[in-house]
Design an enzyme around this catalytic site. Structure first.
Site, PDB file in Angstrom:
ATOM      1  N   GLU A 523       0.767  -1.220  -0.053  1.00 61.50           N
ATOM      2  CA  GLU A 523      -0.010  -0.085  -0.085  1.00 61.50           C
ATOM      3  C   GLU A 523       0.829   1.418   0.030  1.00 61.50           C
ATOM      4  O   GLU A 523       0.634   2.165  -0.686  1.00 61.50           O
ATOM      5  CB  GLU A 523      -0.948  -0.110   1.089  1.00 61.50           C
ATOM      6  CG  GLU A 523      -2.061  -0.798   0.978  1.00 61.50           C
ATOM      7  CD  GLU A 523      -1.686  -2.309   1.233  1.00 61.50           C
ATOM      8  OE1 GLU A 523      -2.697  -3.275   1.217  1.00 61.50           O
ATOM      9  OE2 GLU A 523      -0.588  -2.790   1.661  1.00 61.50           O
ATOM     10  N   GLN A 545      -7.578  -1.259  -1.112  1.00 69.59           N
ATOM     11  CA  GLN A 545      -8.369  -2.059  -1.271  1.00 69.59           C
ATOM     12  C   GLN A 545      -9.508  -1.948  -0.256  1.00 69.59           C
ATOM     13  O   GLN A 545     -10.960  -2.113  -0.554  1.00 69.59           O
ATOM     14  CB  GLN A 545      -7.936  -3.736  -1.213  1.00 69.59           C
ATOM     15  CG  GLN A 545      -9.330  -4.636  -2.055  1.00 69.59           C
ATOM     16  CD  GLN A 545      -8.495  -6.024  -1.963  1.00 69.59           C
ATOM     17  OE1 GLN A 545      -8.030  -6.872  -0.928  1.00 69.59           O
ATOM     18  NE2 GLN A 545      -8.155  -6.210  -3.381  1.00 69.59           N
ATOM     19  N   ASP A 548      -9.041  -0.205   5.995  1.00 70.62           N
ATOM     20  CA  ASP A 548      -8.035  -0.467   7.210  1.00 70.62           C
ATOM     21  C   ASP A 548      -6.574  -0.478   6.297  1.00 70.62           C
ATOM     22  O   ASP A 548      -5.630  -0.169   7.190  1.00 70.62           O
ATOM     23  CB  ASP A 548      -8.541  -1.842   7.458  1.00 70.62           C
ATOM     24  CG  ASP A 548      -9.755  -1.853   8.150  1.00 70.62           C
ATOM     25  OD1 ASP A 548      -9.959  -2.180   9.320  1.00 70.62           O
ATOM     26  OD2 ASP A 548     -10.842  -2.080   7.262  1.00 70.62           O
ATOM     27  N   TYR A 549      -6.525  -1.002   5.036  1.00 64.33           N
ATOM     28  CA  TYR A 549      -5.228  -1.061   4.613  1.00 64.33           C
ATOM     29  C   TYR A 549      -4.532   0.259   4.316  1.00 64.33           C
ATOM     30  O   TYR A 549      -3.318   0.366   4.278  1.00 64.33           O
ATOM     31  CB  TYR A 549      -5.370  -2.019   3.175  1.00 64.33           C
ATOM     32  CG  TYR A 549      -5.931  -3.154   3.365  1.00 64.33           C
ATOM     33  CD1 TYR A 549      -6.014  -3.881   4.464  1.00 64.33           C
ATOM     34  CD2 TYR A 549      -6.184  -3.895   2.073  1.00 64.33           C
ATOM     35  CE1 TYR A 549      -6.662  -5.230   4.504  1.00 64.33           C
ATOM     36  CE2 TYR A 549      -6.743  -5.443   2.147  1.00 64.33           C
ATOM     37  CZ  TYR A 549      -7.074  -6.027   3.245  1.00 64.33           C
ATOM     38  OH  TYR A 549      -7.255  -7.106   3.482  1.00 64.33           O
ATOM     39  N   HIS A 590     -11.232  -6.054   8.528  1.00 62.15           N
ATOM     40  CA  HIS A 590     -11.447  -5.213   7.132  1.00 62.15           C
ATOM     41  C   HIS A 590     -12.837  -4.521   7.777  1.00 62.15           C
ATOM     42  O   HIS A 590     -13.718  -4.277   6.604  1.00 62.15           O
ATOM     43  CB  HIS A 590     -12.004  -6.531   5.970  1.00 62.15           C
ATOM     44  CG  HIS A 590     -10.887  -7.147   5.792  1.00 62.15           C
ATOM     45  ND1 HIS A 590     -10.603  -8.238   6.593  1.00 62.15           N
ATOM     46  CD2 HIS A 590     -10.131  -7.404   4.543  1.00 62.15           C
ATOM     47  CE1 HIS A 590      -9.464  -8.928   5.945  1.00 62.15           C
ATOM     48  NE2 HIS A 590      -9.342  -8.467   4.889  1.00 62.15           N
TER      49      HIS A 590
END
Length: 801
Positions: A523, A545, A548-549, A590
């Site tokens: 990321e 995506q 959270d990422y 997620h």
């Protein structure tokens, strides 16, 4: 010698002139470092971190650096900046003093400490300069290895310009993708994950990047044996070396004190990167750091006598001098003459920089002293005012803090006297004049800022079809990619399968793998790709995506992208769109909605939270007409929900910073955003059944927030407020409450305590039950509103519990 002559045939005299000029630049840089350290130790400057010991390899790098190229480096590249003609002696010291004037400190107008370098990509009106006609440096940041992700994007832009059709007219930014992105880093900082992530990604993408590692064996006081396996970064990266069967890197090792070998190495690296679009790693070894890491400490504390003696002997400037004498380029006397002239030039440049910095402040000092003397003459506090005025006048080298502190202290003394208004007006005018020097350009101040775009409503056919939300996003992206050939999107699963929610379905097949691209699970460098390409005139959409990422990339967003316009005082920009999705997913990893963390870390980036895909599509359409970066958080559970299908795809625009009232009401104002609004709407329906008429407001945009102050207009009608959010308590809900009560003075209209309803303090537990007991539910919203109304009318709304 012919290798050093930069591909052109030079006479010995021309060659001699070129080498002597290089030597002069190196000695100027070294003298600036030495004198700069003294300026810090005497108190004129705050902190110093200098490029001494790295001068000669930077000269070689500058020789291979061409117009249109970009540097993404770290804070010791002053020699390079001088060698490419982008920094003078006076500008070096202006940066050291923190001169808050872009004309004197063109690197950051005093917003960053010295050693952080930038060139100007923008004209005064915020439009792009022709970057192919100048040598470019992306604005530095201090976080170690933080320059790496951006470097990847700067290099990838050349690949896009070379290989994507339809953008050949972007002549301000590239000439057939021939430009190199040059990275620099200290050897110890290669221990950072961002370095390895970028190195891997550049090898995968095969982009024209030349990465220089300045290796002096230390990271502040910590030796390389504690930093790097085998104490050698090129040794452990040799698996990246390309061969006949596999693409990869060209890896070059060179001694940092060997001038002719350095020139040859950098010419070789530039040829490979520029012509073949192959990344190159140059490991510049055996460098020194004559003054240690910075002005905060001495290297004698951690280097032994043998190391110090070796550093004195193999100082790169000393070795260059010995080489010039050995091959009869110059005599010792000629070099001594250059050294003496340089010392005078640097001293004069330092004096000029200090005078330019302090003289305007002295003028302001005298102006206030004269005003205070006038006020003191008729004041009951004459003695105290004269003392403050005298103390201020006695400061030989004042800073602006001295001036304004004195003025504000005197104002307290004359709060009840006639002279107050005059001084108060002076203070107000002074702050209005000075504050922008330190606070302007957090966001774009050009005519392309987000507020310049007018709203365009979606249009619908007479018999409007309802489709899954993903279809609206998909077809709108199709319109975008067709309309703007410079747009591209990339991320995990964004290419071949059209993203995990099919919002890019079929786009790669239609527009190609370079414009609609898959990316590895990385990321931070996905963000870096976007930043670098946006800095070179492309319009990238970097897809993360899940929300959270985003935390993997929050440091890059916060320290680099969010500060770019600010730290260059509006001289660089990166209008990157970050696309992600979140809200209401069930499970810890997620489903988080860490909006408070995000909005408080990335001031300088707009944060948009559309409730459905039509609103999201409208935001993308708006942003592509602006020159500002933004994060768009799509509702994860909205892709399969039905929405009316607009007919003006790519044209309708959602206004930024403007709220929308979804339901009129008279009893209480409910404020929320994103997926949570669907729960709020359901709760409002159920509340209406018992006579509670709630007004529902969709924030739509967290940064900026309700620029027209429409929420306070709602409070003037309902007199009650509840903010509903699925972030942790004190997260985004606290921010929203602060904006309404503090910025909009909403407290004036409240008859009940303003309240918030957030998720639990933990991440949501797994499953539907985990979600229900972790985040606000319809019942939670209903009962929270009911309790507020119970206080208003307990007879009509008796306690439920």
């Amino acid at each position: 010698m012919t290798q050093i002559a930069s591909k052109k045939e030079l006479s010995f005299e021309d060659f001699k002139t070129e080498v002597l000029n290089d030597y002069k630049i190196a000695t100027i840089s070294r003298e600036c470092s030495l004198l700069g350290r003294r300026e810090v130790l005497t108190g004129k400057a705050k902190f110093g971190i200098f490029g001494d010991g790295k001068e000669v390899p930077q000269l070689a790098m500058a020789k291979a650096f061409k117009n249109g190229d970009f540097r993404s480096g770290y804070y010791r590249d002053q020699t390079f900046m001088m060698a490419i003609g982008q920094m003078t002696i006076q500008q070096f010291f202006a940066g050291l003093y923190g001169h808050a004037d872009i004309d004197h400190d063109p690197m950051s107008a005093g917003r960053q400490m010295g050693g952080h370098f930038a060139t100007h990509s923008l004209n005064e009106d915020g439009s792009w300069k022709n970057l192919t006609l100048q040598k470019n440096s992306s604005a530095d940041i201090s976080p170690t290895a933080g320059q790496m992700p951006r470097l990847l994007g700067l290099a990838q832009a050349s690949k896009i310009y070379r290989n994507v059709s339809g953008i050949n007219n972007k002549t301000n930014f590239s000439i057939n993708g021939n430009e190199i992105a040059w990275g620099t880093i200290g050897n110890a900082s290669t221990s950072e994950g961002l370095f390895f992530e970028t190195i891997n990604a550049a090898g995968v993408l095969q982009v024209p990047m030349v990465m220089s590692v300045w290796d002096d064996e230390y990271g502040i006081s910590v030796h390389a044996k504690y930093q790097t396996t085998k104490e050698n970064i090129s040794e452990i990266l040799k698996g990246f070396q390309r061969d006949n069967e596999n693409k990869g890197y060209e890896i070059i090792r060179v001694k940092g004190w060997d001038y002719p070998a350095l020139v040859t190495a950098y010419e070789q690296a530039a040829k490979i990167a520029r012509e073949e679009h192959v990344p190159v790693l140059i490991h510049v070894q055996e460098l020194t750091q004559p003054q240690g890491h910075s002005t905060s400490g001495s290297h004698e504390r951690y280097k032994n006598a043998d190391r110090l003696a070796w550093e004195a002997d193999y100082d790169c400037i000393r070795q260059m001098k010995l080489w010039m004498i050995a091959i009869n380029i110059a005599t010792q006397e000629e070099l001594d003459e250059i050294d003496n002239a340089v010392k005078k030039d640097v001293l004069e440049g330092k004096k000029a920089a200090w005078s330019a910095f302090v003289d305007p402040i002295k003028k302001e000092q005298k102006e206030l002293v004269a005003l205070l003397e006038n006020i003191a003459a008729s004041s009951e506090n004459k003695v105290f005012i004269e003392k403050l005025s005298s103390d201020l006048a006695g400061i030989k080298e004042p800073i602006r803090k001295d001036i304004i502190v004195t003025a504000r202290k005197v104002l307290r003394l004359i709060a009840k006297e006639n002279g107050k208004n005059q001084l108060a007006q002076w203070i107000t005018a002074y702050i209005e004049k000075i504050q922008p020097k330190f606070s302007s350009n957090l966001f774009s101040e050009s005519t392309q800022n987000v507020f310049s775009v007018e709203e365009v409503l979606p249009q619908y056919a007479e018999n409007t079809e309802e489709v899954d939300g993903r279809i609206i996003i998909r077809d709108n992206f199709d319109a975008i990619f067709n309309k703007y050939p410079e747009t591209l999107v990339f991320g995990e699963d964004a290419g071949n399968i059209g993203d995990v929610n099919q919002g890019l379905e079929g786009m790669q097949e239609k527009y190609g793998e370079l414009r609609i691209a898959d990316a590895g699970i990385r990321e931070a460098t996905i963000l870096g790709q976007g930043i670098g390409m946006a800095m070179r005139g492309l319009r990238p959409i970097a897809e993360i995506q899940y929300l959270d990422y985003l935390l993997y990339a929050i440091q890059i967003m916060s320290d680099d992208l969010a500060t770019l316009q600010y730290r260059t005082r509006g001289k660089q920009k990166a209008p990157l769109i970050i696309r992600t999705r979140g809200h209401r997913l069930e499970g810890i990893w997620h489903s988080g909605s860490p909006m408070g963390m995000i909005i408080n870390a990335i001031r300088g980036i707009h944060v948009l939270v559309p409730r459905n895909m039509t609103k999201a599509a409208g935001f993308y359409n708006t942003l592509l007409e602006t020159d500002e970066p933004a994060l768009v958080v799509e509702c994860l559970n909205g892709y399969r929900l039905k929405e009316a299908m607009p007919v003006n795809m790519g044209e309708f625009k959602t206004p930024i910073g403007v709220i929308e009232t979804l339901k009129e009401g008279k009893d209480i104002t409910l404020v929320s955003y994103g997926s949570t609004l669907r729960l709020v709407e359901q709760a409002a329906k159920e509340l209406l059944e018992i006579g509670i008429d709630a007004e529902i407001i969709d924030v739509q945009s967290l940064l900026p927030f309700d620029i027209n102050h429409d929420i306070v207009k709602s409070l003037a009608k309902t007199n009650r407020l509840l903010v509903i959010d699925e972030d942790v308590p004190g997260g985004a809900s606290a921010y929203i409450l602060q904006q309404i009560l503090d910025e909009q003075n909403g407290y004036k209209y409240l008859d009940s305590k303003p309240e918030t309803l957030a998720a639990k303090a933990h991440r949501p537990a797994y499953g539907t039950d985990g979600d229900y007991f972790s985040k606000p539910s319809v019942e939670d919203i209903y009962e929270k509103v009911y309790a507020i109304m119970n206080e208003v009318n307990p007879e009509k709304f008796p306690n439920l519990y």
